[in-house]
Design an enzyme around this catalytic site. Structure first.
Site, PDB file in Angstrom:
ATOM      1  N   GLU A 201     -12.322   4.126   4.473  1.00 47.73           N
ATOM      2  CA  GLU A 201     -11.620   5.015   5.391  1.00 47.73           C
ATOM      3  C   GLU A 201     -12.510   5.458   6.554  1.00 47.73           C
ATOM      4  O   GLU A 201     -12.265   6.498   7.173  1.00 47.73           O
ATOM      5  CB  GLU A 201     -11.091   6.223   4.624  1.00 47.73           C
ATOM      6  CG  GLU A 201     -10.073   5.855   3.557  1.00 47.73           C
ATOM      7  CD  GLU A 201      -9.636   7.063   2.754  1.00 47.73           C
ATOM      8  OE1 GLU A 201      -8.748   7.789   3.221  1.00 47.73           O
ATOM      9  OE2 GLU A 201     -10.183   7.281   1.658  1.00 47.73           O
TER      10      GLU A 201
ATOM     11  N   LYS B  78      -7.827  10.013  -9.241  1.00 43.64           N
ATOM     12  CA  LYS B  78      -6.410  10.281  -9.480  1.00 43.64           C
ATOM     13  C   LYS B  78      -6.086  10.446 -10.964  1.00 43.64           C
ATOM     14  O   LYS B  78      -5.231  11.247 -11.338  1.00 43.64           O
ATOM     15  CB  LYS B  78      -5.565   9.159  -8.881  1.00 43.64           C
ATOM     16  CG  LYS B  78      -5.667   9.030  -7.363  1.00 43.64           C
ATOM     17  CD  LYS B  78      -4.875   7.846  -6.852  1.00 43.64           C
ATOM     18  CE  LYS B  78      -4.954   7.720  -5.337  1.00 43.64           C
ATOM     19  NZ  LYS B  78      -6.327   7.429  -4.861  1.00 43.64           N
TER      20      LYS B  78
ATOM     21  N   PHE C 233       3.170   0.948  -9.404  1.00 42.00           N
ATOM     22  CA  PHE C 233       2.209   0.954  -8.305  1.00 42.00           C
ATOM     23  C   PHE C 233       0.804   0.895  -8.892  1.00 42.00           C
ATOM     24  O   PHE C 233       0.469   1.671  -9.790  1.00 42.00           O
ATOM     25  CB  PHE C 233       2.381   2.201  -7.433  1.00 42.00           C
ATOM     26  CG  PHE C 233       3.658   2.182  -6.645  1.00 42.00           C
ATOM     27  CD1 PHE C 233       3.684   1.682  -5.353  1.00 42.00           C
ATOM     28  CD2 PHE C 233       4.850   2.635  -7.200  1.00 42.00           C
ATOM     29  CE1 PHE C 233       4.867   1.648  -4.627  1.00 42.00           C
ATOM     30  CE2 PHE C 233       6.037   2.613  -6.491  1.00 42.00           C
ATOM     31  CZ  PHE C 233       6.044   2.109  -5.188  1.00 42.00           C
ATOM     32  N   VAL C 234       0.018  -0.026  -8.394  1.00 42.66           N
ATOM     33  CA  VAL C 234      -1.350  -0.223  -8.859  1.00 42.66           C
ATOM     34  C   VAL C 234      -2.291   0.238  -7.760  1.00 42.66           C
ATOM     35  O   VAL C 234      -2.186  -0.214  -6.613  1.00 42.66           O
ATOM     36  CB  VAL C 234      -1.609  -1.700  -9.210  1.00 42.66           C
ATOM     37  CG1 VAL C 234      -3.055  -1.908  -9.672  1.00 42.66           C
ATOM     38  CG2 VAL C 234      -0.629  -2.166 -10.297  1.00 42.66           C
TER      39      VAL C 234
ATOM     40  N   SER D 270      -5.976   6.840   1.669  1.00 37.76           N
ATOM     41  CA  SER D 270      -5.285   6.151   2.767  1.00 37.76           C
ATOM     42  C   SER D 270      -4.542   4.909   2.298  1.00 37.76           C
ATOM     43  O   SER D 270      -4.344   3.960   3.054  1.00 37.76           O
ATOM     44  CB  SER D 270      -6.279   5.784   3.883  1.00 37.76           C
ATOM     45  OG  SER D 270      -6.734   6.945   4.530  1.00 37.76           O
TER      46      SER D 270
ATOM     47  N   ALA E 228       4.097   4.687 -12.725  1.00 37.27           N
ATOM     48  CA  ALA E 228       5.491   4.254 -12.813  1.00 37.27           C
ATOM     49  C   ALA E 228       6.196   4.537 -11.495  1.00 37.27           C
ATOM     50  O   ALA E 228       5.970   5.580 -10.861  1.00 37.27           O
ATOM     51  CB  ALA E 228       6.197   4.988 -13.950  1.00 37.27           C
TER      52      ALA E 228
ATOM     53  N   SER F  44      -1.215  12.769  11.535  1.00 36.17           N
ATOM     54  CA  SER F  44      -1.335  13.413  10.228  1.00 36.17           C
ATOM     55  C   SER F  44      -0.407  14.615  10.097  1.00 36.17           C
ATOM     56  O   SER F  44      -0.190  15.366  11.060  1.00 36.17           O
ATOM     57  CB  SER F  44      -2.778  13.854   9.988  1.00 36.17           C
ATOM     58  OG  SER F  44      -3.662  12.764  10.061  1.00 36.17           O
TER      59      SER F  44
END
Length: 374
Positions: free
Chosen positions: A19, A148, A192-193, A200, A231, A342
Protein backbone atom coordinates in the site's frame (compact mmCIF):
# COMPACT_ATOMS: atom_id res chain seq x y z
CA UNK A 1 9.26 24.47 22.19
CA UNK A 2 9.37 28.24 22.59
CA UNK A 3 6.21 30.23 23.20
CA UNK A 4 4.18 30.79 20.01
CA UNK A 5 6.40 28.35 18.08
CA UNK A 6 4.61 25.99 15.72
CA UNK A 7 4.15 22.35 16.68
CA UNK A 8 6.54 20.29 14.56
CA UNK A 9 4.83 17.27 13.00
CA UNK A 10 6.79 14.44 11.36
CA UNK A 11 4.51 13.22 8.56
CA UNK A 12 5.76 9.70 7.78
CA UNK A 13 4.55 7.81 4.70
CA UNK A 14 5.45 5.25 2.04
CA UNK A 15 6.81 2.05 3.57
CA UNK A 16 7.50 -1.46 2.36
CA UNK A 17 3.94 -2.78 2.20
CA UNK A 18 1.90 -3.16 -0.98
CA UNK A 19 0.00 0.00 0.00
CA UNK A 20 3.06 2.24 -0.49
CA UNK A 21 1.44 4.52 -3.08
CA UNK A 22 -1.81 4.79 -1.12
CA UNK A 23 0.19 5.92 1.90
CA UNK A 24 1.80 8.62 -0.25
CA UNK A 25 -1.65 9.75 -1.38
CA UNK A 26 -2.84 9.90 2.23
CA UNK A 27 0.19 12.04 3.06
CA UNK A 28 -0.69 14.35 0.15
CA UNK A 29 -4.13 14.88 1.65
CA UNK A 30 -2.75 15.63 5.12
CA UNK A 31 0.00 17.95 3.86
CA UNK A 32 -2.53 19.83 1.76
CA UNK A 33 -4.94 20.36 4.63
CA UNK A 34 -2.75 20.70 7.75
CA UNK A 35 -3.10 24.08 9.45
CA UNK A 36 0.27 25.66 8.68
CA UNK A 37 -0.43 28.58 11.00
CA UNK A 38 -0.22 26.14 13.90
CA UNK A 39 1.87 23.23 12.62
CA UNK A 40 5.17 22.80 10.82
CA UNK A 41 5.07 19.53 8.86
CA UNK A 42 8.33 17.65 8.30
CA UNK A 43 7.70 15.10 5.48
CA UNK A 44 9.62 11.84 5.89
CA UNK A 45 9.31 9.11 3.28
CA UNK A 46 10.13 5.45 3.76
CA UNK A 47 11.27 3.68 0.60
CA UNK A 48 10.06 0.20 -0.28
CA UNK A 49 13.48 -0.99 0.87
CA UNK A 50 13.03 0.61 4.30
CA UNK A 51 15.28 3.70 4.01
CA UNK A 52 14.02 6.81 5.82
CA UNK A 53 14.59 9.90 3.68
CA UNK A 54 13.81 13.59 4.04
CA UNK A 55 11.20 14.55 1.45
CA UNK A 56 10.31 17.89 -0.12
CA UNK A 57 7.05 19.42 1.05
CA UNK A 58 5.38 18.96 -2.34
CA UNK A 59 1.79 17.76 -2.32
CA UNK A 60 1.34 17.21 -6.06
CA UNK A 61 4.25 14.76 -6.26
CA UNK A 62 2.48 12.44 -3.80
CA UNK A 63 -0.98 12.25 -5.34
CA UNK A 64 -2.51 9.40 -7.31
CA UNK A 65 -2.43 10.67 -10.89
CA UNK A 66 -3.26 9.19 -14.30
CA UNK A 67 -3.68 5.69 -12.89
CA UNK A 68 -0.28 5.81 -11.19
CA UNK A 69 0.75 6.02 -7.57
CA UNK A 70 3.68 7.99 -6.15
CA UNK A 71 6.89 6.31 -5.02
CA UNK A 72 9.36 7.28 -2.31
CA UNK A 73 12.83 6.85 -3.80
CA UNK A 74 16.20 6.84 -2.08
CA UNK A 75 17.36 10.43 -2.62
CA UNK A 76 20.60 9.98 -0.72
CA UNK A 77 19.39 11.54 2.51
CA UNK A 78 18.94 9.64 5.75
CA UNK A 79 16.95 10.70 8.79
CA UNK A 80 16.56 9.12 12.20
CA UNK A 81 14.48 9.86 15.29
CA UNK A 82 16.69 9.74 18.36
CA UNK A 83 15.44 8.38 21.71
CA UNK A 84 15.08 10.54 24.80
CA UNK A 85 15.15 14.03 23.25
CA UNK A 86 12.78 13.45 20.30
CA UNK A 87 15.20 15.11 17.90
CA UNK A 88 15.45 14.34 14.22
CA UNK A 89 18.96 13.85 12.83
CA UNK A 90 19.91 14.09 9.18
CA UNK A 91 22.87 13.34 6.95
CA UNK A 92 23.40 13.49 3.18
CA UNK A 93 25.34 10.69 1.48
CA UNK A 94 25.54 12.75 -1.71
CA UNK A 95 27.99 15.09 0.01
CA UNK A 96 31.45 13.82 0.87
CA UNK A 97 32.07 13.77 4.63
CA UNK A 98 28.58 15.11 5.24
CA UNK A 99 28.16 16.05 8.89
CA UNK A 100 25.27 14.68 10.91
CA UNK A 101 22.93 17.59 11.51
CA UNK A 102 20.34 18.05 14.23
CA UNK A 103 17.08 19.13 12.58
CA UNK A 104 15.50 19.89 15.92
CA UNK A 105 12.80 18.43 18.09
CA UNK A 106 9.77 16.61 16.68
CA UNK A 107 6.69 17.24 18.82
CA UNK A 108 4.41 14.58 17.31
CA UNK A 109 4.52 11.91 14.60
CA UNK A 110 1.75 11.26 12.10
CA UNK A 111 2.44 7.69 10.92
CA UNK A 112 0.42 7.64 7.69
CA UNK A 113 1.51 4.12 6.79
CA UNK A 114 -0.98 1.54 5.55
CA UNK A 115 -0.55 -2.20 5.92
CA UNK A 116 2.33 -4.22 7.41
CA UNK A 117 5.46 -2.50 8.69
CA UNK A 118 3.58 0.61 9.69
CA UNK A 119 -0.11 0.22 10.50
CA UNK A 120 0.57 -3.01 12.41
CA UNK A 121 2.13 -1.61 15.59
CA UNK A 122 5.72 -1.54 14.33
CA UNK A 123 6.16 2.21 13.92
CA UNK A 124 3.92 2.77 16.92
CA UNK A 125 6.38 0.71 18.99
CA UNK A 126 9.27 2.76 17.59
CA UNK A 127 7.55 5.99 18.64
CA UNK A 128 6.97 4.56 22.12
CA UNK A 129 10.65 3.66 22.44
CA UNK A 130 11.77 7.07 21.15
CA UNK A 131 9.30 8.76 23.49
CA UNK A 132 7.48 10.88 20.91
CA UNK A 133 3.67 11.22 20.78
CA UNK A 134 1.96 9.86 17.67
CA UNK A 135 -1.47 9.99 16.11
CA UNK A 136 -3.75 6.98 15.91
CA UNK A 137 -3.98 3.70 17.74
CA UNK A 138 -1.32 2.31 20.05
CA UNK A 139 0.83 -0.78 19.61
CA UNK A 140 -1.71 -3.36 20.78
CA UNK A 141 -4.72 -2.08 18.87
CA UNK A 142 -2.66 -1.52 15.72
CA UNK A 143 -1.20 -5.03 15.77
CA UNK A 144 -4.53 -6.65 16.64
CA UNK A 145 -6.56 -4.89 13.94
CA UNK A 146 -3.93 -5.58 11.27
CA UNK A 147 -4.67 -9.29 11.73
CA UNK A 148 -8.20 -9.92 10.50
CA UNK A 149 -8.41 -13.33 12.16
CA UNK A 150 -7.46 -12.11 15.63
CA UNK A 151 -9.71 -9.07 15.27
CA UNK A 152 -12.73 -11.24 14.51
CA UNK A 153 -12.00 -13.50 17.48
CA UNK A 154 -11.90 -10.52 19.87
CA UNK A 155 -15.04 -8.94 18.42
CA UNK A 156 -16.94 -12.23 18.42
CA UNK A 157 -16.01 -12.76 22.06
CA UNK A 158 -17.32 -9.25 22.75
CA UNK A 159 -20.71 -10.05 21.26
CA UNK A 160 -20.34 -8.27 17.93
CA UNK A 161 -21.54 -10.18 14.82
CA UNK A 162 -18.60 -10.90 12.50
CA UNK A 163 -19.78 -13.54 10.04
CA UNK A 164 -18.23 -16.95 9.41
CA UNK A 165 -14.47 -17.15 8.89
CA UNK A 166 -11.60 -19.62 8.89
CA UNK A 167 -7.88 -18.86 9.27
CA UNK A 168 -5.29 -20.86 7.32
CA UNK A 169 -1.85 -20.52 8.91
CA UNK A 170 1.35 -21.06 6.98
CA UNK A 171 1.87 -24.39 8.77
CA UNK A 172 -1.69 -25.55 8.07
CA UNK A 173 -1.37 -24.76 4.35
CA UNK A 174 1.99 -26.50 3.97
CA UNK A 175 0.64 -29.59 5.74
CA UNK A 176 -2.86 -29.58 4.25
CA UNK A 177 -4.61 -32.84 3.51
CA UNK A 178 -6.96 -31.36 0.90
CA UNK A 179 -7.11 -28.27 -1.28
CA UNK A 180 -10.16 -26.91 0.57
CA UNK A 181 -10.44 -27.32 4.36
CA UNK A 182 -13.63 -29.00 5.53
CA UNK A 183 -14.54 -25.92 7.60
CA UNK A 184 -14.47 -23.80 4.45
CA UNK A 185 -16.52 -26.26 2.38
CA UNK A 186 -19.22 -25.88 4.99
CA UNK A 187 -19.50 -22.14 4.17
CA UNK A 188 -20.84 -22.78 0.68
CA UNK A 189 -20.06 -20.45 -2.21
CA UNK A 190 -18.99 -17.78 -2.79
CA UNK A 191 -16.16 -17.29 -0.30
CA UNK A 192 -13.59 -14.51 -0.10
CA UNK A 193 -9.93 -15.40 0.34
CA UNK A 194 -7.71 -12.67 1.80
CA UNK A 195 -4.27 -12.09 3.25
CA UNK A 196 -4.88 -11.93 6.99
CA UNK A 197 -2.56 -8.93 7.44
CA UNK A 198 -2.93 -6.66 4.42
CA UNK A 199 -5.19 -3.82 3.37
CA UNK A 200 -6.66 -1.96 0.37
CA UNK A 201 -8.04 -5.32 -0.84
CA UNK A 202 -4.59 -6.46 -2.00
CA UNK A 203 -4.50 -10.18 -2.77
CA UNK A 204 -8.24 -10.64 -2.25
CA UNK A 205 -10.14 -13.13 -4.42
CA UNK A 206 -13.83 -13.95 -4.74
CA UNK A 207 -14.11 -17.73 -5.17
CA UNK A 208 -17.22 -18.97 -6.97
CA UNK A 209 -16.04 -22.54 -7.69
CA UNK A 210 -13.96 -24.78 -5.43
CA UNK A 211 -11.54 -25.38 -8.31
CA UNK A 212 -10.50 -21.73 -7.92
CA UNK A 213 -9.79 -21.97 -4.20
CA UNK A 214 -6.17 -23.13 -4.23
CA UNK A 215 -5.14 -20.43 -6.71
CA UNK A 216 -6.88 -17.82 -4.55
CA UNK A 217 -4.92 -18.93 -1.47
CA UNK A 218 -1.67 -18.84 -3.44
CA UNK A 219 -2.50 -15.29 -4.57
CA UNK A 220 -3.24 -14.20 -0.99
CA UNK A 221 -0.03 -15.82 0.29
CA UNK A 222 2.02 -13.56 -1.98
CA UNK A 223 1.11 -10.82 0.51
CA UNK A 224 0.91 -12.82 3.75
CA UNK A 225 1.59 -16.47 4.64
CA UNK A 226 -1.44 -16.31 6.92
CA UNK A 227 -4.75 -16.34 5.03
CA UNK A 228 -8.34 -15.78 6.12
CA UNK A 229 -11.39 -17.20 4.34
CA UNK A 230 -14.73 -15.47 4.83
CA UNK A 231 -18.18 -16.70 3.91
CA UNK A 232 -19.94 -14.61 1.29
CA UNK A 233 -22.90 -12.53 2.42
CA UNK A 234 -25.68 -12.49 -0.19
CA UNK A 235 -27.25 -9.12 -0.84
CA UNK A 236 -24.83 -7.21 1.39
CA UNK A 237 -24.15 -3.47 1.12
CA UNK A 238 -20.78 -2.16 2.32
CA UNK A 239 -21.33 0.53 4.93
CA UNK A 240 -18.49 2.20 6.86
CA UNK A 241 -18.39 4.20 10.07
CA UNK A 242 -15.72 6.73 11.08
CA UNK A 243 -14.65 6.79 14.73
CA UNK A 244 -12.67 9.37 16.69
CA UNK A 245 -11.43 8.98 20.24
CA UNK A 246 -13.45 10.92 22.80
CA UNK A 247 -11.88 13.85 24.62
CA UNK A 248 -11.29 13.95 28.41
CA UNK A 249 -12.46 10.40 29.00
CA UNK A 250 -15.64 10.73 26.93
CA UNK A 251 -16.95 7.88 24.80
CA UNK A 252 -15.66 7.48 21.23
CA UNK A 253 -17.36 9.70 18.65
CA UNK A 254 -18.87 8.36 15.45
CA UNK A 255 -19.91 9.97 12.19
CA UNK A 256 -23.10 9.05 10.34
CA UNK A 257 -22.10 6.06 8.16
CA UNK A 258 -21.16 6.27 4.50
CA UNK A 259 -21.52 3.61 1.83
CA UNK A 260 -19.38 2.18 -0.96
CA UNK A 261 -21.69 1.60 -3.93
CA UNK A 262 -20.29 -0.82 -6.51
CA UNK A 263 -20.97 0.05 -10.15
CA UNK A 264 -18.53 -1.68 -12.50
CA UNK A 265 -17.00 -4.39 -10.26
CA UNK A 266 -20.02 -6.15 -8.76
CA UNK A 267 -19.32 -8.44 -5.85
CA UNK A 268 -15.92 -7.13 -4.74
CA UNK A 269 -14.44 -3.74 -3.82
CA UNK A 270 -10.90 -4.45 -5.03
CA UNK A 271 -7.67 -2.42 -5.09
CA UNK A 272 -8.13 -1.23 -8.67
CA UNK A 273 -11.69 -0.03 -8.19
CA UNK A 274 -10.80 1.66 -4.89
CA UNK A 275 -8.08 3.88 -6.26
CA UNK A 276 -7.63 3.77 -10.03
CA UNK A 277 -10.74 2.68 -11.96
CA UNK A 278 -12.90 5.66 -12.80
CA UNK A 279 -16.63 5.19 -12.27
CA UNK A 280 -16.14 1.72 -10.76
CA UNK A 281 -17.61 2.80 -7.42
CA UNK A 282 -19.33 5.77 -5.90
CA UNK A 283 -19.17 6.92 -2.30
CA UNK A 284 -22.49 7.79 -0.72
CA UNK A 285 -22.16 10.21 2.21
CA UNK A 286 -24.37 9.83 4.12
CA UNK A 287 -25.37 6.23 3.45
CA UNK A 288 -28.99 5.89 2.39
CA UNK A 289 -30.01 3.67 5.29
CA UNK A 290 -32.66 3.94 8.01
CA UNK A 291 -31.75 6.01 11.09
CA UNK A 292 -32.21 2.96 13.32
CA UNK A 293 -29.73 0.94 11.25
CA UNK A 294 -27.26 3.83 11.33
CA UNK A 295 -27.56 3.97 15.11
CA UNK A 296 -26.87 0.23 15.42
CA UNK A 297 -23.81 0.60 13.18
CA UNK A 298 -22.49 3.52 15.26
CA UNK A 299 -23.11 1.62 18.50
CA UNK A 300 -21.24 -1.44 17.20
CA UNK A 301 -18.41 0.77 15.92
CA UNK A 302 -17.97 2.44 19.32
CA UNK A 303 -18.12 -0.92 21.07
CA UNK A 304 -15.54 -2.42 18.70
CA UNK A 305 -13.22 0.58 19.13
CA UNK A 306 -13.33 0.10 22.89
CA UNK A 307 -12.90 -3.70 22.68
CA UNK A 308 -9.62 -3.36 20.76
CA UNK A 309 -8.39 -0.46 22.96
CA UNK A 310 -8.61 1.96 20.05
CA UNK A 311 -7.11 5.43 20.21
CA UNK A 312 -7.13 8.40 17.89
CA UNK A 313 -9.13 7.13 14.93
CA UNK A 314 -10.46 4.11 13.10
CA UNK A 315 -12.78 3.25 10.26
CA UNK A 316 -15.08 0.33 11.02
CA UNK A 317 -16.47 -1.51 7.99
CA UNK A 318 -19.79 -3.38 7.98
CA UNK A 319 -21.93 -5.49 5.69
CA UNK A 320 -25.61 -4.58 5.83
CA UNK A 321 -28.24 -6.94 4.41
CA UNK A 322 -31.18 -4.69 3.76
CA UNK A 323 -33.70 -7.49 3.27
CA UNK A 324 -33.17 -8.97 6.74
CA UNK A 325 -31.62 -6.03 8.61
CA UNK A 326 -28.57 -8.17 9.38
CA UNK A 327 -25.31 -6.39 10.25
CA UNK A 328 -21.83 -7.96 10.12
CA UNK A 329 -18.68 -6.17 11.21
CA UNK A 330 -16.10 -6.92 8.52
CA UNK A 331 -12.92 -5.22 9.75
CA UNK A 332 -11.39 -2.29 11.63
CA UNK A 333 -8.88 -0.02 9.91
CA UNK A 334 -6.66 1.85 12.39
CA UNK A 335 -5.09 4.01 9.65
CA UNK A 336 -7.88 4.57 7.14
CA UNK A 337 -7.12 6.12 3.78
CA UNK A 338 -7.26 9.91 3.70
CA UNK A 339 -7.12 10.33 -0.08
CA UNK A 340 -9.71 12.35 -2.02
CA UNK A 341 -11.40 8.98 -2.73
CA UNK A 342 -11.62 7.99 0.93
CA UNK A 343 -14.74 7.87 3.04
CA UNK A 344 -13.13 8.69 6.40
CA UNK A 345 -12.55 12.45 5.92
CA UNK A 346 -15.75 12.71 3.90
CA UNK A 347 -17.86 11.30 6.72
CA UNK A 348 -16.44 13.83 9.19
CA UNK A 349 -16.89 16.66 6.69
CA UNK A 350 -20.56 15.68 6.52
CA UNK A 351 -20.68 15.97 10.34
CA UNK A 352 -19.31 19.52 10.18
CA UNK A 353 -15.61 18.79 10.72
CA UNK A 354 -13.62 19.90 7.64
CA UNK A 355 -10.45 18.04 6.69
CA UNK A 356 -8.17 20.70 8.25
CA UNK A 357 -10.04 20.49 11.56
CA UNK A 358 -9.86 16.70 11.42
CA UNK A 359 -6.06 16.79 11.07
CA UNK A 360 -5.84 19.27 13.95
CA UNK A 361 -8.07 17.05 16.09
CA UNK A 362 -5.87 13.99 15.48
CA UNK A 363 -2.73 15.92 16.46
CA UNK A 364 -4.31 17.40 19.58
CA UNK A 365 -5.57 13.98 20.70
CA UNK A 366 -2.05 12.56 20.28
CA UNK A 367 -0.50 15.39 22.29
CA UNK A 368 -3.04 14.88 25.10
CA UNK A 369 -1.98 11.27 25.67
CA UNK A 370 0.42 10.53 28.52
CA UNK A 371 3.64 8.79 27.57
CA UNK A 372 4.12 5.13 28.47
CA UNK A 373 1.48 2.53 29.28
CA UNK A 374 -2.04 3.86 29.27
Amino acid sequence: MTQNAKTRVAVIFGGSSGEHSISCATAAGVLEHIDRNRFEPVPIGITRGGAWVLMPDEVEALRLQDGQGAEVTDNGTFVALVPQNQHLFFWDTRVADSPIRDLGRIDVVMPLLHGPYGEDGTIQGLCEMVGVPYTGCGVTASALCMDKGYTKQVLERGGIPVGRFHVITDYAWRHRESAVPAEVLDFGLPVFVKPSRAGSSLGVSRVEAWEEFEAAVVAARRHDPKVIVEAGVVGAREVECAVLEGRDGAAPRTAFPGEVVMKQTPGMYDFESKYFAQDAVSLSIPAQIPELVAKRICDYARQAFELVSGEGLARVDFFYVEETGRLILNEINTMPGMTPFSLFPGMWEHMGMPYQDLVTELIEIALSHPQGLR
